[in-house]
Design an enzyme around this catalytic site. Sequence first.
Site, PDB file in Angstrom:
ATOM      1  N   LEU A  48       0.980  -1.182   0.009  1.00  0.00           N
ATOM      2  CA  LEU A  48      -0.130   0.068   0.146  1.00  0.00           C
ATOM      3  C   LEU A  48       0.985   1.251  -0.024  1.00  0.00           C
ATOM      4  O   LEU A  48       2.029   1.412   0.847  1.00  0.00           O
ATOM      5  CB  LEU A  48      -0.910  -0.251   1.239  1.00  0.00           C
ATOM      6  CG  LEU A  48      -2.038   0.771   1.251  1.00  0.00           C
ATOM      7  CD1 LEU A  48      -3.037   0.657   0.179  1.00  0.00           C
ATOM      8  CD2 LEU A  48      -2.862   0.594   2.572  1.00  0.00           C
ATOM      9  N   ASP A  49       0.846   2.176  -0.867  1.00  0.00           N
ATOM     10  CA  ASP A  49       1.775   3.291  -0.957  1.00  0.00           C
ATOM     11  C   ASP A  49       1.725   3.956   0.166  1.00  0.00           C
ATOM     12  O   ASP A  49       0.926   4.078   1.063  1.00  0.00           O
ATOM     13  CB  ASP A  49       1.163   4.441  -2.074  1.00  0.00           C
ATOM     14  CG  ASP A  49       1.230   4.017  -3.308  1.00  0.00           C
ATOM     15  OD1 ASP A  49       2.061   2.849  -3.623  1.00  0.00           O
ATOM     16  OD2 ASP A  49       0.661   4.522  -4.179  1.00  0.00           O
ATOM     17  N   PRO A  50       2.822   4.638   0.573  1.00  0.00           N
ATOM     18  CA  PRO A  50       3.096   5.437   1.892  1.00  0.00           C
ATOM     19  C   PRO A  50       1.973   6.555   2.049  1.00  0.00           C
ATOM     20  O   PRO A  50       1.819   6.688   3.073  1.00  0.00           O
ATOM     21  CB  PRO A  50       4.566   5.933   1.633  1.00  0.00           C
ATOM     22  CG  PRO A  50       5.202   5.095   0.772  1.00  0.00           C
ATOM     23  CD  PRO A  50       4.201   4.486  -0.142  1.00  0.00           C
ATOM     24  N   ALA A  52      -0.831   6.232   1.062  1.00  0.00           N
ATOM     25  CA  ALA A  52      -2.213   5.847   1.237  1.00  0.00           C
ATOM     26  C   ALA A  52      -2.416   5.345   2.695  1.00  0.00           C
ATOM     27  O   ALA A  52      -1.536   4.947   3.241  1.00  0.00           O
ATOM     28  CB  ALA A  52      -2.741   4.579   0.290  1.00  0.00           C
TER      29      ALA A  52
END
Length: 306
Positions: A48-50, A52
């Site tokens: 999960l993107d930083p 997000a």
Amino acid sequence: MMRMVKKNRKAIHGVLLLNKPRGISSTQALGRAKWLIGADKAGHTGTLDPLADGLLPLCFGHATKLANDLLDADKTYVAGIVLGKSTTTGDMEGETTFSSDTVITREQWDAILPQFSGEIAQVPPMYSALKKDGKPLYELARAGIEVEREARQVTIVSLETLSFAYPNVVLKVRCSKGTYIRTLAEDMGKALGVGAHLSSLQRTGVGDLDLQDAMTLEQLEAMAEDERAQALLPLDALLQNCPAIELPQTEAARFVQGQRLKTTHADCDTARVYWHERLIGLASVSHGTLSPQKVLMTALPESNQQ
């Protein structure tokens, strides 16, 4: 940020539904949770993107063998989209590359949604973890280098507009693995002719797992150390949609050795296999034969054998 000191690790098996905060990577979140729980083996089920936040299922011990099953599951996101401006990164951190004063109506927004439903082609963004010659694309992007990326087929299962107040839109997306929501937002902006970027992104579901059942790192940290492992879900929490098969001891002993078994169970791609109500692996069933897919132990625990 708490300071992590070395501690003894032990074999702990289970699943933690983590509500990952913004600002840290999935690997950092996993490391903190692994240290808090004291587990010797852990893995996450897709990054999960930083930037997000939201649901990040973490697997410990034997559950790491089941993580790939969640990688293939549909994901659900709630995305904040700003229309009227595109950026270098596809989110609020990037520099503006295009802007428009044109005001889009709700009717115009609704009119483009059908072209982004079902199977669509996406070109992965430069700001992604995909690798080119061993280097993540985001590293190349930060160095000002852009490389050609091939379009990929992904599936948008459903789109639901939760709110629309131009230029801000909140969109709920259920999609297949490999879908980039920032690319989806950018492509929607292009279709409208005004550009777009993400203002926020929260993952609310992975398969049938829901963010409402997740806990934060702060909640985990506030627990007594011996309570943290008790907060984990059992291994089969990842597999509730798969049929269950209970084996008697003799057949269970053969199963954990990787042997095929005769069965009257209905054909299926993946079944949960139990012995004394304990998950011992996954199997497929075809034409009366049960074939081990993943085995969680090499022998039955002697204390349970009767």
